[in-house]
Design an enzyme around this catalytic site. Sequence first.
Site, PDB file in Angstrom:
ATOM      1  N   SER A  33      22.331  39.871 -66.877  1.00 19.24           N
ATOM      2  CA  SER A  33      21.345  38.722 -67.886  1.00 19.24           C
ATOM      3  C   SER A  33      21.885  37.442 -68.106  1.00 19.24           C
ATOM      4  O   SER A  33      21.145  37.240 -69.406  1.00 19.24           O
ATOM      5  CB  SER A  33      20.505  39.996 -68.868  1.00 19.24           C
TER       6      SER A  33
ATOM      7  N   LYS B 255      20.750  34.353 -68.081  1.00 17.51           N
ATOM      8  CA  LYS B 255      19.551  33.879 -68.008  1.00 17.51           C
ATOM      9  C   LYS B 255      19.629  33.019 -68.957  1.00 17.51           C
ATOM     10  O   LYS B 255      18.888  31.953 -68.688  1.00 17.51           O
ATOM     11  CB  LYS B 255      18.123  35.190 -69.044  1.00 17.51           C
TER      12      LYS B 255
ATOM     13  N   TYR C 265      16.285  35.472 -58.417  1.00 15.69           N
ATOM     14  CA  TYR C 265      17.017  35.468 -59.768  1.00 15.69           C
ATOM     15  C   TYR C 265      17.747  36.927 -59.048  1.00 15.69           C
ATOM     16  O   TYR C 265      18.767  36.562 -60.125  1.00 15.69           O
ATOM     17  CB  TYR C 265      15.576  36.452 -60.272  1.00 15.69           C
TER      18      TYR C 265
ATOM     19  N   TYR D 262      17.918  42.293 -76.417  1.00 14.77           N
ATOM     20  CA  TYR D 262      16.868  43.134 -76.237  1.00 14.77           C
ATOM     21  C   TYR D 262      16.260  43.574 -76.729  1.00 14.77           C
ATOM     22  O   TYR D 262      16.037  42.820 -77.594  1.00 14.77           O
ATOM     23  CB  TYR D 262      17.887  44.213 -75.021  1.00 14.77           C
TER      24      TYR D 262
ATOM     25  N   VAL E 195      23.183  44.009 -68.076  1.00 10.98           N
ATOM     26  CA  VAL E 195      23.079  45.009 -67.843  1.00 10.98           C
ATOM     27  C   VAL E 195      24.947  45.684 -67.180  1.00 10.98           C
ATOM     28  O   VAL E 195      25.282  46.905 -66.944  1.00 10.98           O
ATOM     29  CB  VAL E 195      22.500  46.076 -67.257  1.00 10.98           C
TER      30      VAL E 195
HETATM   31  N1  GLU Z   1      19.375  42.135 -62.674  1.00  6.43           N
HETATM   32  C1  GLU Z   1      19.103  42.803 -63.790  1.00  6.43           C
HETATM   33  C2  GLU Z   1      17.788  43.536 -63.666  1.00  6.43           C
HETATM   34  O1  GLU Z   1      16.732  42.273 -63.945  1.00  6.43           O
HETATM   35  C3  GLU Z   1      19.818  42.284 -64.995  1.00  6.43           C
HETATM   36  C4  GLU Z   1      19.035  43.090 -66.493  1.00  6.43           C
HETATM   37  C5  GLU Z   1      20.065  42.518 -67.357  1.00  6.43           C
HETATM   38  O2  GLU Z   1      21.336  42.853 -67.203  1.00  6.43           O
HETATM   39  O3  GLU Z   1      19.481  42.624 -68.082  1.00  6.43           O
HETATM   40  O4  GLU Z   1      17.275  44.325 -64.228  1.00  6.43           O
END
Ligand code: GLU
Length: 613
Positions: free
Chosen positions: A79, A82, A204, A256, A274
């Site tokens: 993430s 992002k 993604y 989050y 994550v």
């Molecule tokens: N690739 C992970 C997912 O989409 C990233 C989530 C994250 O890092 O929060 O579940």
Amino acid sequence: MREGKPTPEAVPMEETADPITAALNELHASLASDSSGTLASYIPQLAEVDPGQFGLALATLDGRRYQAGDAAVPFTLQSVSKPFVYALALADLGLEEVLSRVGAEPSGEAFNAISLEPGSGRPSNPMVNAGAILTTSLVRGDGPAARFERIRELLSAFAGRPLDMDEKVFASELETGDRNRALAYLMRNAGSLRCDVDEAIDVYFRQCALLATAADVAVMAATLANGGINPCTKATVVSQSIAEHVLAVMASCGMYDYAGEWLLRVGLPAKSGVSGGLVAVSPGQFGIGLFSPPLDARGNSVRAVAASRVLAERFQLHLMHHPGRSAPVIAHAGSAVTTRSGRLRRRKERDVLHAHGGDIDLRSLQGDIEFAAAEVILQSLSAVPAARPGSARWLVLDVQGISRLHPVAARMLDAAVLELGTRGIVVVVGDGHRRGLLPHATVELPSPEEALEWCEDALLDRHGALLAPAAELPLRDHDVLAALDDEARAVLSAAVSPYTYQREERVLASDDEVLLLILSGRLAAYTQGATARRLGSMGPGTAVTRLQPLDDGRAQPMLVAELPGEGGLLRRAQLERLEREHPRVLARLWRLLASSREVGCWPVAAPAWGSRR
Ligand code: GLU
């Protein structure tokens, strides 16, 4: 390696870290033993990493990097990618279009929550999975491969080096990422996702599997902190407004369902992932990259969050922190009664300046001028009295000490300058480097000293006291001769010889030339050396002498004619004759020259405005 030179291993060396590296090392040591948290396991590959890994890195806006622990160990961004992909979507479509497709409200829910706007299916923000999948689908490109390539290139530009993808992690998530696929189907069903689900998910997952180190992430963060310019490569990666928008969304939605408490406690725009990565930005200061795989219950890296809290507190990084007052924005405010230019003036001129110098106001501005500082200046300028009808007033604005003038402040100051004009005030700006800074200023001159000289001349002219440089003063009317008795005047007049100088010619350059009585034109004194600085100038009715060399080891100032003119020169041979034949006249002359009240003679002891820097 050359023979005889010890290898680095052979030299036992106590490593002394700089204070920043030392602070990072200390932080690393104090948090390394905290083994709480669990590895993300829903992407099986992520559960296989060493939970002891812990890297910290900081990158400055000058491109310097500091790091501790496993800052060079690559991990998949997940993430953390992002915000950077959001930047690309903003660059491709603009804020309004992107906002219409992805919101900017913190969801307060877990990263993989189904937080879609009822009806439209618009995801709440680009930092949760649904919003990120949709953001990725907005990136322009001819097909998924081209879209991913653009994403990889942009993230690489943020990091300042090409980033690769971890094929195994990508494959692992492709196999198990049904929840994300489900989210994409829901958005597709609601009409918010407008491309093929598998294509959207593929790009993604690839972006999540891009590999970077904590040191890379620090540079990516520093690029955002630096208004979109990578401080290491100097490349403009995104525009300043995109960097601002990305930081805003990171600040409100980056952590989050811990985003609110994070903003409260740490107060920095950030994004975690994550795999244990965390990017945090101190806007205008530096970027931070952290990596430690074990996660807390909300999916944030335990050690990275703890380290951020300590760093933010120790370096006082909280966005809402009041930095304290800086140096006053007005370094000097006064008038020409007490503050004079570096122009040596004859007695009559000095008297007029003393009597009427209040008609010339001065303001020296300094530092970083944004809205609030500009407001302080506006307040001070509003106190400048209006000119009397049919008369004039002047204002010298010394802008040389301004380190940065923000565009909004520049507009405010220029509006104030315009308003001063309507009140009959002639605004003269002195700064050779930043021409056109205040477009409504009446006159621009290369330095504040010259700006003040210019105003003094204008004031003297109005009072009929200015000796125009071209109008030649008769020798007998020169201040020095006028102040002597008849005998001394006759002796000195006979001893000096006519002397002419052209513009830019060096004057009194030879030891043979002792004293010059200036009758017309203008001379200026400069320091010698590579960065010659104008010390001041001398006009008709004043004198310059080489009798008191400033022999303190520094190079002698040099005299240059700024305007062509004439004078009366006393040469060394004549001086020696006077010493033999007219010692009384000479004693009277030296006494007179030493008295700065009576005549203007250079070098003078009293420091002028221009010599304060
Ligand atoms: N690739 C992970 C997912 O989409 C990233 C989530 C994250 O890092 O929060 O579940």
